[in-house]
Design an enzyme around this catalytic site. Structure first.
Site, short mmCIF file in Angstrom:
data_model
loop_
_atom_site.label_atom_id
_atom_site.label_comp_id
_atom_site.label_asym_id
_atom_site.label_seq_id
_atom_site.Cartn_x
_atom_site.Cartn_y
_atom_site.Cartn_z
N HIS A 179 0.91 -1.16 -0.08
CA HIS A 179 0.01 -0.15 -0.07
C HIS A 179 0.70 1.29 0.03
O HIS A 179 2.04 1.29 0.25
CB HIS A 179 -0.88 -0.04 1.17
CG HIS A 179 -2.07 -1.15 1.12
ND1 HIS A 179 -3.19 -1.13 2.11
CD2 HIS A 179 -2.22 -1.97 0.06
CE1 HIS A 179 -3.86 -2.00 1.72
NE2 HIS A 179 -3.52 -2.76 0.61
N GLU A 196 0.75 3.94 1.80
CA GLU A 196 1.11 4.42 3.27
C GLU A 196 2.50 3.70 3.58
O GLU A 196 3.38 4.33 4.05
CB GLU A 196 -0.05 4.26 4.26
CG GLU A 196 -1.24 4.91 3.95
CD GLU A 196 -2.15 4.10 3.10
OE1 GLU A 196 -3.45 4.19 3.11
OE2 GLU A 196 -1.84 3.19 2.37
N CYS A 256 -6.24 1.49 5.50
CA CYS A 256 -6.86 0.27 5.99
C CYS A 256 -6.39 -0.15 7.43
O CYS A 256 -5.32 0.71 7.77
CB CYS A 256 -6.51 -1.03 5.29
SG CYS A 256 -4.87 -1.35 5.00
N CYS A 283 -2.44 -0.63 7.35
CA CYS A 283 -1.48 0.83 7.31
C CYS A 283 -1.91 1.71 8.47
O CYS A 283 -0.94 2.28 9.17
CB CYS A 283 -1.92 1.41 6.07
SG CYS A 283 -1.53 0.47 4.55
#
Length: 157
Positions: free
Chosen positions: A77, A79, A102, A105
């Site tokens: 992801h 992040e 999410c 993260c």
């Protein structure tokens, strides 16, 4: 005379996050992230994509099918990439991200010391992993705010 139509810091950093997301090869979600310290210096950027060194032509990008046949098993992801791409202490910083993070993260955000999440979209608000994310971030005292009325504008001057 000084012009007064310049972009503010939120617009600037969300613009960097948005441009970063444009690097993603995911055809359904181009998520970007930009981490900024308390002096408004960019200290990390990232987008959703395959891990470094993995050939993104060898892995699936779809959302349907068994877990191993979808992108969810393989994509890092935005992040996480922004945090991993940083080479400095992130304590007290803020992260600009084009999609609300999410739960996984959120854990990384909390552990890295980031104290504010500024996000554009929250389209999965009612999904369990995003409910868990908000619980985690709230419990850790991480501020969350949605950037309103953002539109990336790139003009030749």
């Amino acid at each position: 005379m000084k012009r007064d139509d310049y972009i503010n810091w939120d617009e600037y950093f969300m613009g960097v996050a948005t441009l970063s997301g444009m690097r993603s090869k995911d055809d359904t979600s181009q998520v970007g992230a930009c981490i900024v310290n308390n002096r408004n210096r960019i200290v990390g950027i990232g987008y959703n994509g395959m891990p470094y060194g993995c050939d993104d032509n060898q892995f699936p990008w779809g959302r349907e099918g068994g877990f191993l046949e979808t992108k969810y098993a393989y994509v890092v992801h935005a992040e996480a990439n922004a945090i991993l791409n940083s080479s400095t202490d992130l304590e007290g910083s803020r992260i600009y991200v084009t999609l609300f993070p999410c739960n996984e993260c959120a854990k990384l955000i909390i552990q890295s010391g980031i104290k504010e999440v500024v996000f554009l979209e929250d389209k999965y608000h009612d999904n369990d992993i995003f409910i868990a994310s908000r619980k985690l971030l709230d419990s850790a005292g991480v501020k969350m705010r949605q950037l309103q009325n953002f539109k990336l504008r790139i003009e030749n001057r």
